[in-house]
Design an enzyme around this catalytic site. Sequence first.
Site, short mmCIF file in Angstrom:
data_model
loop_
_atom_site.label_atom_id
_atom_site.label_comp_id
_atom_site.label_asym_id
_atom_site.label_seq_id
_atom_site.Cartn_x
_atom_site.Cartn_y
_atom_site.Cartn_z
N ARG A 9 0.85 -1.19 0.00
CA ARG A 9 0.00 0.00 0.00
C ARG A 9 0.88 1.24 0.00
O ARG A 9 1.84 1.33 0.77
CB ARG A 9 -0.93 0.02 1.22
CG ARG A 9 -1.90 1.22 1.22
CD ARG A 9 -2.81 1.19 2.44
NE ARG A 9 -3.67 2.36 2.48
CZ ARG A 9 -4.86 2.44 1.90
NH1 ARG A 9 -5.32 1.40 1.22
NH2 ARG A 9 -5.58 3.54 1.99
N GLY A 10 0.56 2.19 -0.87
CA GLY A 10 1.29 3.45 -0.94
C GLY A 10 0.34 4.61 -0.72
O GLY A 10 -0.83 4.44 -0.37
N GLY A 11 0.84 5.82 -0.95
CA GLY A 11 0.05 7.00 -0.72
C GLY A 11 -1.13 7.13 -1.66
O GLY A 11 -2.15 7.72 -1.31
N LYS A 30 -3.49 -3.17 -9.19
CA LYS A 30 -3.19 -1.90 -8.55
C LYS A 30 -4.45 -1.04 -8.56
O LYS A 30 -4.98 -0.70 -9.63
CB LYS A 30 -2.06 -1.18 -9.29
CG LYS A 30 -1.50 0.02 -8.54
CD LYS A 30 -0.14 0.42 -9.09
CE LYS A 30 0.55 1.42 -8.18
NZ LYS A 30 1.92 1.70 -8.62
N ARG A 119 5.82 10.27 -16.78
CA ARG A 119 5.65 11.34 -15.79
C ARG A 119 5.92 10.94 -14.35
O ARG A 119 5.77 11.75 -13.45
CB ARG A 119 4.25 11.97 -15.90
CG ARG A 119 4.07 12.78 -17.16
CD ARG A 119 2.70 13.42 -17.21
NE ARG A 119 1.72 12.54 -17.83
CZ ARG A 119 0.47 12.90 -18.11
NH1 ARG A 119 0.07 14.11 -17.82
NH2 ARG A 119 -0.35 12.05 -18.68
N ASN A 125 9.16 2.43 -9.54
CA ASN A 125 8.42 2.06 -10.75
C ASN A 125 9.27 1.29 -11.76
O ASN A 125 8.82 1.06 -12.88
CB ASN A 125 7.83 3.31 -11.42
CG ASN A 125 6.55 3.77 -10.73
OD1 ASN A 125 5.89 2.98 -10.06
ND2 ASN A 125 6.22 5.03 -10.89
N ASP A 138 3.54 1.40 -14.39
CA ASP A 138 2.65 2.54 -14.11
C ASP A 138 2.44 3.52 -15.25
O ASP A 138 2.08 4.67 -15.01
CB ASP A 138 3.12 3.31 -12.87
CG ASP A 138 2.56 2.71 -11.59
OD1 ASP A 138 1.99 1.61 -11.68
OD2 ASP A 138 2.68 3.31 -10.53
#
Length: 320
Positions: A9-11, A30, A119, A125, A138
Site C-alpha cells: 500500500r502506498g500514498g 493496482k 511522468r 516504478n 505505471d
Amino acid sequence: MTDLRKFARGGYATIYRATQISVDREVAIKVENRALGDDRDRARFLREARAASRMSSHPHVVDLFDVGVTADGHPYLIMELCDGSYANRGPLPAGQVRSVGIKIADALADAHAEQVLHRDVKPANILYSKFNEAVLADFGLAVLAEMRDPNVTLEVLTPAYAPPEMFRASRPSAAVDVYALCATLYAMLRGKPPRWDNDRNPSLLTIMDMFNQPIPDLPNVPGELTAVLRRGMANEPGSRPSAEQLRDMLYEVRLPSGGANPYPNPRPETHHAPQNRPPRQPGRVYHGDTYTPPRPPHGDPHPTVPNPGFRSWFRRLMGS
C-alpha cells in the site's frame, strides 16, 4: 479473479496479489485509493490508460492485462506480477545500473515515439523478476496525476526525481521522463536521490535551491557514466538528450573490465546486430541492437511484414 490479498500500500494506490482463474496465473492488481469524480473523469482515465497500455508490448514495460474502474469509482490496473522494485536497493554496481538505464531509456524512447509520457519514473516504478532485469511500471496511471491537480504540486510529484520545470507547473514533456530516469539511475548508484541527504521531503524553497547545487562524481563509478547522467539532469529541458539519445549515450559508456556488465566492450558476438553494423539512423527506434520498423498507421489492413510471400498469405487469410 480469486485469492485476492493485499500485497503493498502506498500514498495513492493499493496493490493486491491475485490469481487469474482463466489462465491460472498470478497477477498484480493496482487500485487507486481515490475515486474519480464523475463519468467524464472515468471515460478519460479509460481512454488514456488504454492508449498507454500499447506500451506494454515493449519487452521492458510491465505487461498490462486490463484496466477499469470499480463500481465505487476507483481506477485499477491488472498487470504482471514482478518480484520487486529497485526502491531502496542501492548502491548498485555501475554495470548493472547502466544495463537498467539502457533498457528503460529504450522503453521511454518507444513511448515518446507514440506521444505517451510516463511522468513518474523512479526506482519504485522500475521492477524486476527472474525473467527480466528491468521493466517500467505505471504507464496507465500517469494521467491520474493531472486529474488530482492540474497545477502539479509537491503532493502529486515524487520530488526527488522531478525536474525543476515541474515545480513551476510547466506542461510535462518528454524531457521530464529523461530527467527522472537519470535521477533514478544516479540514486541506484548512490543509494539515495541526487543532492538529497535524507529521506524526508524538504520544503519547496529548499528543493528549488538544490537545483543550483552541483551533482558530484561517485566513488567506484566511471566519470563518463556520471557525466551522461549529469547531462540528462540539466536544469533546462532543451539541454537534455532525448530518451533515444540517452539510451545510445549509455550504450557507448565504457566500463572497466569485470563486474556486472551485460554490455562489455568490445560488443559480444551474441548480440543480434552484425559485427560491423551500419550507423543508427536518426529518428529510428531500436530495441537493444535490433531496429524495429515504424508501426503502420492505425487501421492499415496490410501491416508491414518482412517476407513478400508471407505478406500474400496474410492478405489471403484476412480476405483482402
